[in-house]
Design a protein around this motif. Structure first.
Motif, mmCIF file in Angstrom:
data_model
loop_
_atom_site.group_PDB
_atom_site.id
_atom_site.type_symbol
_atom_site.label_atom_id
_atom_site.label_comp_id
_atom_site.label_asym_id
_atom_site.label_seq_id
_atom_site.Cartn_x
_atom_site.Cartn_y
_atom_site.Cartn_z
ATOM 1 N N ALA A 35 46.043 17.664 -25.125
ATOM 2 C CA ALA A 35 46.173 17.905 -23.738
ATOM 3 C C ALA A 35 47.741 17.373 -23.746
ATOM 4 N N SER A 36 47.826 15.824 -24.558
ATOM 5 C CA SER A 36 49.613 15.323 -24.130
ATOM 6 C C SER A 36 51.062 16.062 -24.684
ATOM 7 N N PHE A 37 50.303 16.835 -25.517
ATOM 8 C CA PHE A 37 51.047 16.979 -25.922
ATOM 9 C C PHE A 37 51.756 18.273 -25.994
ATOM 10 N N VAL A 71 57.949 10.002 -25.841
ATOM 11 C CA VAL A 71 58.038 10.176 -27.364
ATOM 12 C C VAL A 71 56.728 8.999 -27.873
ATOM 13 N N ALA A 72 57.692 7.963 -27.638
ATOM 14 C CA ALA A 72 57.671 6.480 -28.250
ATOM 15 C C ALA A 72 55.264 6.410 -27.704
ATOM 16 N N SER A 73 55.145 6.559 -26.944
ATOM 17 C CA SER A 73 53.729 6.661 -26.447
ATOM 18 C C SER A 73 52.736 7.629 -27.465
ATOM 19 N N TYR A 74 53.593 8.534 -27.945
ATOM 20 C CA TYR A 74 52.452 9.714 -28.880
ATOM 21 C C TYR A 74 53.346 9.156 -29.641
ATOM 22 N N VAL A 75 54.085 8.878 -30.856
ATOM 23 C CA VAL A 75 53.824 8.635 -31.935
ATOM 24 C C VAL A 75 52.803 7.608 -31.671
ATOM 25 N N GLN A 97 49.254 9.250 -21.418
ATOM 26 C CA GLN A 97 48.743 9.715 -20.445
ATOM 27 C C GLN A 97 49.060 8.945 -19.287
ATOM 28 N N GLN A 98 49.722 7.788 -18.980
ATOM 29 C CA GLN A 98 50.324 7.480 -17.767
ATOM 30 C C GLN A 98 52.091 7.703 -18.141
ATOM 31 N N GLN A 99 51.955 7.742 -18.674
ATOM 32 C CA GLN A 99 54.188 8.087 -18.785
ATOM 33 C C GLN A 99 53.487 9.342 -19.111
ATOM 34 N N ALA A 100 53.116 10.090 -19.620
ATOM 35 C CA ALA A 100 53.168 12.009 -19.013
ATOM 36 C C ALA A 100 53.619 12.558 -17.776
ATOM 37 N N VAL A 101 52.805 11.594 -16.727
ATOM 38 C CA VAL A 101 53.559 12.481 -15.085
ATOM 39 C C VAL A 101 54.656 12.390 -15.812
ATOM 40 N N PHE A 102 55.387 11.748 -15.881
ATOM 41 C CA PHE A 102 57.104 11.655 -16.239
ATOM 42 C C PHE A 102 57.449 13.684 -17.448
#
Lengths: 135, 298
Positions: free
Chosen positions: B40-42, B243-247, B287-292
């Motif tokens: 979902a975050s991707f 991107v860093a969080s996703y990796v 998920q926290q970073q994904a608000v941006f």
């Protein structure tokens, strides 16, 4: 696009990045020379920049399709595993259905033994209502 | 059940109860749940990559064009960026297969699957209704009937659990494919999504100086645009951190599936628990970073 097929993912992305930087340089030039350039020259520079941006999008898109291509076989392997998993889930669901059907068969058997036509009819209808699934 | 003389009903019941304790599929469900969140975050990255391309084009035209036409500019930007939108479709499919894989794992690892209580209660009732042919006496007395029903419940539970286990093993056997697919998504994030953000940030910096040049003539417009550019560049910098969080989260997913497959017969293993806890932490951070992903606001 025949020559593009020779490119690796890394090359495609490197070219896209260089073109994007070139586009920024043209933008910088346009900003700096904004007051000194004649309008036709400004338009020409803008066209160059747009053209570079189009090339960036093309090379990025090519890189993206190479990424996807590299994972296509793996994707279809996972699809296969999902399909198998779903079939197994159905088998598990069928166990439930088989137990329910067994209960109804017992009812029918009892009704036949009792020689009660009304009970036989009722039990048979209940069995038909949810036919036993095939595994 | 070929030798009922040795396997009495009570010993089988006991065996069933003991075996029950061995199968707690909660770690599989944790893995499946976190993997669904990862997918979902991707998703917004796909639209984000396209938006970087169109937004950058619009920003440049808005600030630099001598004859700016919003609608024509938007159409041109969309046409120029179309190849990126098209190339991203197979990437969306990769992310989707990861999601459905996780959903299937979750369904197979469902605790309620091996419970057939309701079905056996009906069977018990039916059997209890049977009478001996000579009269009203029940064929099975209540005590025997309850034992038969309980035993059947446990045996079918065991059979289902075995089926669940073998299905999970088959799904986890695709770990190599899951690693390949998740690496492709990671590469998309690092190369395409991030490259788009970097283009935007670089040009945004240049456009600021263009606005500064116009400030003496049009102070209100310049202030407005300057503020927008400031907010947008802040948002873009935060998006780079996605991107860093996703990796990190993908690396955790890969380590988790390896650990899960290795420990399928010992799901309570400390090493697996730690790995899954780390995966969950990285997903929370993502998920926290994904608000941006959202547009910049005032």
């Amino acid at each position: 696009m025949a020559q593009l097929t020779e490119l690796t993912k890394e090359q495609a992305y490197a070219i896209a990045d260089s073109l994007a930087q070139a586009s920024s340089l043209v933008l910088e030039l346009r900003i700096r020379q904004r007051t000194s350039l004649a309008p036709p020259d400004q338009d020409l520079l803008e066209q160059y920049e747009n053209h570079l941006d189009q090339m960036v999008a093309l090379f990025r898109a090519y890189g993206i399709s190479l990424i996807a291509e590299g994972a296509e076989q793996a994707r279809s392997d996972i699809e296969g595993a999902i399909a198998k998993g779903k079939a197994q889930l159905k088998r598990i669901a069928d166990v439930k259905a088989a137990i329910s059907a067994a209960a109804k068969l017992v009812d029918l058997g009892a009704a036949i033994l009792s020689r009660d036509p009304f009970a036989i009819g009722e039990a048979a209808a209940s069995l038909r209502a949810k036919p036993e699934k095939q595994g | 059940m070929q030798r009922p003389s040795r396997f009495t009903i009570p010993t089988l019941l006991l065996a069933g109860l003991l075996l029950d304790g061995c199968t707690n599929l909660a770690p599989v469900r944790t893995f499946a749940e976190q993997t669904q969140k990862l997918s979902a975050s991707f998703d917004p990255m796909l639209a984000g990559t396209l938006n970087s391309c169109t937004d950058n084009a619009m920003r440049k035209r808005l600030i630099m064009s001598n004859r700016f036409d919003a609608q024509a500019s938007e159409q041109a930007a969309q046409a120029d960026c179309l190849p990126i939108a098209q190339a991203s479709i197979p990437i969306a499919r990769l992310n989707d297969v990861l999601l459905r894989y996780a959903q299937t794992l979750a369904k197979v690892a469902d605790d309620k699957l091996p419970v057939h209580k309701q079905e056996f209660t009906a069977l018990g009732d039916a059997l209890g209704g049977l009478t001996q042919s000579d009269g009203d006496a029940p064929l099975l007395d209540a005590d025997k009937l309850s034992k038969v029903v309980k035993l059947s419940q446990h045996l079918s539970r065991l059979a289902t659990q075995r089926l669940q286990k073998s299905t999970l093993r088959e799904l986890l056997d695709e770990q190599e494919a899951v690693i390949i697919v998740s690496n492709a998504l990671k590469e998309y994030a690092q190369r395409s999504y991030r490259a788009g953000l970097q283009d935007e940030l670089r040009d945004l910096q240049l456009l600021r100086s263009a606005v500064d040049g116009a400030a003496p003539r049009e102070p209100l417009a310049a202030n407005y645009i300057r503020t927008r550019l400031y907010l947008e560049s802040k948002q873009l910098q935060e998006r780079q951190k996605i991107v860093a969080s996703y990796v990190r989260a993908v690396d955790s997913l890969q380590a988790s599936i390896i650990s899960l497959r290795a420990n399928l017969d010992s799901l309570q293993a400390a090493e697996l628990q730690q790995q899954l806890a780390q995966f969950s932490e990285h997903i929370d951070a993502l998920q926290q970073q994904a608000v941006f992903y959202a547009p910049a606001r005032w």
